[in-house]
Design a protein around this motif. Structure first.
Motif, short mmCIF file in Angstrom:
data_model
loop_
_atom_site.label_atom_id
_atom_site.label_comp_id
_atom_site.label_asym_id
_atom_site.label_seq_id
_atom_site.Cartn_x
_atom_site.Cartn_y
_atom_site.Cartn_z
N THR A 1 0.83 -1.21 0.00
CA THR A 1 0.00 0.00 0.00
C THR A 1 0.86 1.26 0.00
O THR A 1 0.57 2.23 -0.71
CB THR A 1 -0.93 0.01 1.23
OG1 THR A 1 -1.89 -1.04 1.10
CG2 THR A 1 -1.66 1.34 1.33
N SER A 2 1.93 1.25 0.78
CA SER A 2 2.77 2.45 0.92
C SER A 2 3.32 2.91 -0.42
O SER A 2 3.31 4.11 -0.74
CB SER A 2 3.92 2.18 1.89
OG SER A 2 3.44 1.87 3.17
N PHE A 3 3.80 1.98 -1.22
CA PHE A 3 4.36 2.38 -2.51
C PHE A 3 3.29 2.81 -3.50
O PHE A 3 3.56 3.62 -4.39
CB PHE A 3 5.22 1.24 -3.08
CG PHE A 3 6.57 1.15 -2.46
CD1 PHE A 3 7.58 2.01 -2.84
CD2 PHE A 3 6.84 0.23 -1.46
CE1 PHE A 3 8.84 1.96 -2.26
CE2 PHE A 3 8.09 0.15 -0.87
CZ PHE A 3 9.09 1.02 -1.26
N GLN A 4 2.09 2.30 -3.34
CA GLN A 4 0.99 2.81 -4.17
C GLN A 4 0.68 4.26 -3.81
O GLN A 4 0.41 5.10 -4.69
CB GLN A 4 -0.26 1.96 -3.99
CG GLN A 4 -0.16 0.59 -4.65
CD GLN A 4 -1.49 -0.14 -4.62
OE1 GLN A 4 -2.38 0.11 -5.41
NE2 GLN A 4 -1.61 -1.08 -3.68
N ILE A 5 0.72 4.59 -2.51
CA ILE A 5 0.48 5.97 -2.09
C ILE A 5 1.52 6.89 -2.72
O ILE A 5 1.20 7.98 -3.22
CB ILE A 5 0.54 6.07 -0.55
CG1 ILE A 5 -0.64 5.31 0.07
CG2 ILE A 5 0.52 7.52 -0.09
CD1 ILE A 5 -0.59 5.24 1.58
N LEU A 6 2.79 6.45 -2.72
CA LEU A 6 3.85 7.27 -3.30
C LEU A 6 3.63 7.47 -4.80
O LEU A 6 3.76 8.59 -5.31
CB LEU A 6 5.20 6.61 -3.05
CG LEU A 6 6.42 7.35 -3.62
CD1 LEU A 6 6.56 8.71 -2.97
CD2 LEU A 6 7.69 6.52 -3.42
N LEU A 7 3.29 6.41 -5.51
CA LEU A 7 3.08 6.51 -6.95
C LEU A 7 1.87 7.37 -7.29
O LEU A 7 1.88 8.10 -8.28
CB LEU A 7 2.92 5.11 -7.56
CG LEU A 7 4.17 4.48 -8.18
CD1 LEU A 7 4.59 5.26 -9.43
CD2 LEU A 7 5.33 4.41 -7.20
#
Length: 481
Positions: free
Chosen positions: A97-103
Motif C-alpha cells: 500500500t505504501s508504494f501505491q500511495i507514493l506513486l
C-alpha cells in the motif's frame, strides 16, 4: 507549459481581484466575465454542454479518483494473508500500500503534460484499461515481488484523475458552485481510502484475497464502458479544434493542441512552490490529511486487530466511522463554502478566495477534538466500544472540510493553472502521507494512542493552522487594495 494549455480558455484576470456585487449574476454561465472567458458557438466547447453532461464528466473523474485510492487501501485487511502466502512479515506486506500511495503522488507529474497534449478523455480510457490488466495480473501472482510490481504499475496507470480532476471541475462548473463541485472530487478521492478496506474486509474473509483483484478489474472494465458511452473530451482549444465524425470519431486518439512535450512541462507544477498561497494551502492540507485520515486508517488493523483480536471483516467494519465522517463533512463544506462567499459579497460588495478560509477553522477544531477522542478512548479501552470510532468520525468530518476548503482556495488563487494546482496539491499530500506509515506505528508504540494523538494535534496546529491564519491575513489585506 501544460498549465497554459489546460487553462487556455479559463484564464482569470487576477486570482485575487475583488468580485463586485454588481458583476455577479444569479446564474452566470461558465464563460462569464468573472473568469475572463469569451463565449464560443462551438458545440465541442465544454462550456456549451448541457448541465447533465458537465455533471456527468465531473462525477466520472471523481469516481476515477475514488477508485485509485480505493484500490491502494483495499488490500489493507489482507496484510496477514499476504504475509502468510508470500512468506514475508506484516510490515513488509504493508509496503504494497505504501508504494501505491507514493506513486499516486508522483505519477500525475508525468500524466499531466501528456494529458494537456493528447486530452483527458483518451488518457482516462487508457488508464482504466491498463489498470484492469494489472489487476488481473495481481489475482494470478504467487510471489511478493510479482505482486509489488502489479501494485506499482496499477497505481501509476490509475493516477491521472487525481492530478487533473481540479482542471475538469474548473473548466466545467460555474464559479459560484466551484467549491461544491470540487467537493465532489475531493470527497470521492478521500472516501476511497476507508471504503476500500471496509468492503474488501468482507471479500477477504468470505472469498479470498484473489477476489480483491478480480473485483478491482471488474470495476475498471465498467469504468471503461461508461467512458465509451457518455465520456467526452473536456479540454477545448479553438485554434486546433478536433475534427471527428460521429460516435466512433471521438474514440480515435489524436493531439488536441499544437504544443509539443518538453522536459519543462513535467516539472512545471513545482513552480507553484513560488506561489505562497498555493504552497501553504497544499502543505497545510497534506499535514492535516496525514493525521486526520491516513494515521487512523494505517493503525486500524493494529489498533483493533491486535488489541481486540478482530478478523479482516471486523476490522473493515471500523472504517464505517471514517466514511460517515467524510460524507457528512462534505455536505457541510462545499455548499456552506459557496453560500458563505455569496453572503460576503452581498454584505460588503466584494469577496476574495481567502474569505473561504474562515470556515477552515471549524475544520481544524473538529480534527483536534476527533483525534484526541480517538486516541485517548482507544488507549483506555479494555474491550471494544464505539467511542474511538466516534472520534474517528469527528476527525474525518473536519478532514473532509479542510480538504475541500483548502483545495478550492488553492485552485482559485491560480485558476489559470488549475490542473497544475491539483497535481501540486496531490504531490504534497501523497508524499507526506507515504512517509507517515514508516514512523506512525513506532510513535503509537512509544507514546501510546493518547500521547500520539496529542503530538499529531500539536503538529496540525503549529504547522498547518498557524500558516493558514497568516496567509489569510495577507491575502485579505491585499484584496482590499
Amino acid at each position: 507549459m501544460s498549465g497554459a494549455t489546460l487553462g487556455q480558455n479559463n484564464k482569470a484576470t487576477n486570482s485575487e481581484t475583488s468580485v463586485h456585487l454588481e458583476d455577479v449574476s444569479p446564474s452566470p454561465p461558465i464563460h462569464s466575465s468573472e473568469d475572463g472567458d469569451c463565449p464560443t458557438q462551438s458545440l465541442q466547447d465544454p462550456r456549451n454542454w448541457p448541465r447533465w453532461k458537465k455533471n456527468a464528466q465531473i462525477l466520472m473523474v471523481a469516481f476515477h479518483s475514488c477508485v485509485s485510492t480505493f484500490m491502494a487501501a483495499g488490500i489493507i485487511p489482507a496484510y496477514d494473508m499476504f504475509a502468510e502466502q508470500y512468506g514475508v512479515t506484516v510490515p513488509d506486506a504493508s509496503y504494497l500500500t505504501s508504494f501505491q500511495i507514493l506513486l499516486l503522488g508522483l505519477a500525475p507529474l508525468l500524466w499531466n503534460p501528456v494529458t494537456a497534449v493528447y486530452g483527458r478523455y483518451h488518457i482516462s480510457m487508457f488508464s482504466v484499461l491498463g489498470s484492469m490488466v494489472c489487476n488481473i495480473g495481481g489475482a494470478r501472482c504467487t510471489t511478493y515481488g510479482g505482486q509489488m510490481a502489479t501494485r506499482v504499475l496499477t497505481a501509476f496507470l490509475i493516477s491521472p484523475p487525481i492530478g487533473n480532476g481540479s482542471g475538469v471541475v474548473t473548466d466545467l462548473c460555474e464559479p459560484e458552485k466551484r467549491a461544491q463541485k470540487l467537493g465532489w472530487w475531493t470527497l470521492m478521492t478521500t472516501i476511497g481510502t476507508p471504503l476500500g478496506p471496509f468492503l474488501m474486509g468482507f471479500v477477504t474473509k468470505h472469498l479470498g484475497i484473489q477476489w480483491i483483484f478480480w473485483i478491482f478489474a471488474i470495476i475498471n472494465f465498467c469504468q471503461f464502458l461508461v467512458y465509451v458511452a457518455i465520456g467526452d473530451e473536456t479540454i477545448y482549444n479553438p485554434e486546433n479544434e478536433r475534427k471527428r465524425s460521429g460516435f466512433f470519431g471521438k474514440l480515435i486518439p489524436r493531439k488536441i493542441t499544437s504544443h509539443s512535450l518538453s522536459p519543462r512541462d513535467f516539472v512545471a507544477p513545482f513552480s507553484l512552490a513560488m506561489t505562497p498561497r498555493v504552497l501553504i494551502a497544499a502543505c497545510a492540507h497534506a499535514i492535516t490529511f496525514c493525521y486526520g485520515n491516513i494515521a487512523m486508517i494505517v493503525e486500524m488493523p493494529i489498533a483493533f486487530g491486535e488489541k481486540f483480536h478482530f478478523d479482516a471483516q471486523q476490522i473493515g467494519l471500523q472504517f464505517i466511522a471514517i466514511i460517515i465522517g467524510c460524507v457528512l463533512g462534505e455536505q457541510v463544506s462545499g455548499p456552506m463554502c459557496d453560500w458563505f462567499l455569496k453572503r460576503v459579497r452581498q454584505s460588503r460588495g466584494y469577496s476574495c478566495p481567502a474569505d473561504r478560509l474562515w470556515l477552515s477553522y471549524i475544520a481544524f477544531g473538529t480534527i483536534y477534538a476527533g483525534l484526541l477522542t480517538w486516541g485517548f478512548q482507544l488507549q483506555h479501552a479494555t474491550t471494544w466500544n464505539v467511542t474511538p470510532c466516534v472520534g474517528a468520525a469527528i476527525a474525518s468530518f473536519g478532514n473532509q472540510m479542510q480538504t475541500t476548503i483548502l483545495t478550492t482556495f488553492a485552485v482559485e488563487s491560480q485558476k489559470e493553472r488549475s490542473a497544475e494546482v491539483g497535481v501540486f496539491v496531490n504531490v504534497c499530500r501523497q508524499i507526506y502521507g507515504f512517509i507517515g506509515p514508516f514512523y506512525l506505528p513506532h510513535m503509537f508504540t512509544a507514546l501510546g494512542f493518547g500521547g500520539a494523538a496529542g503530538v499529531m494535534v500539536a503538529i496540525v496546529g503549529g504547522c498547518a493552522m498557524i500558516p493558514i491564519i497568516a496567509v489569510q491575513f495577507v491575502a485579505t489585506r491585499s484584496a482590499k487594495h
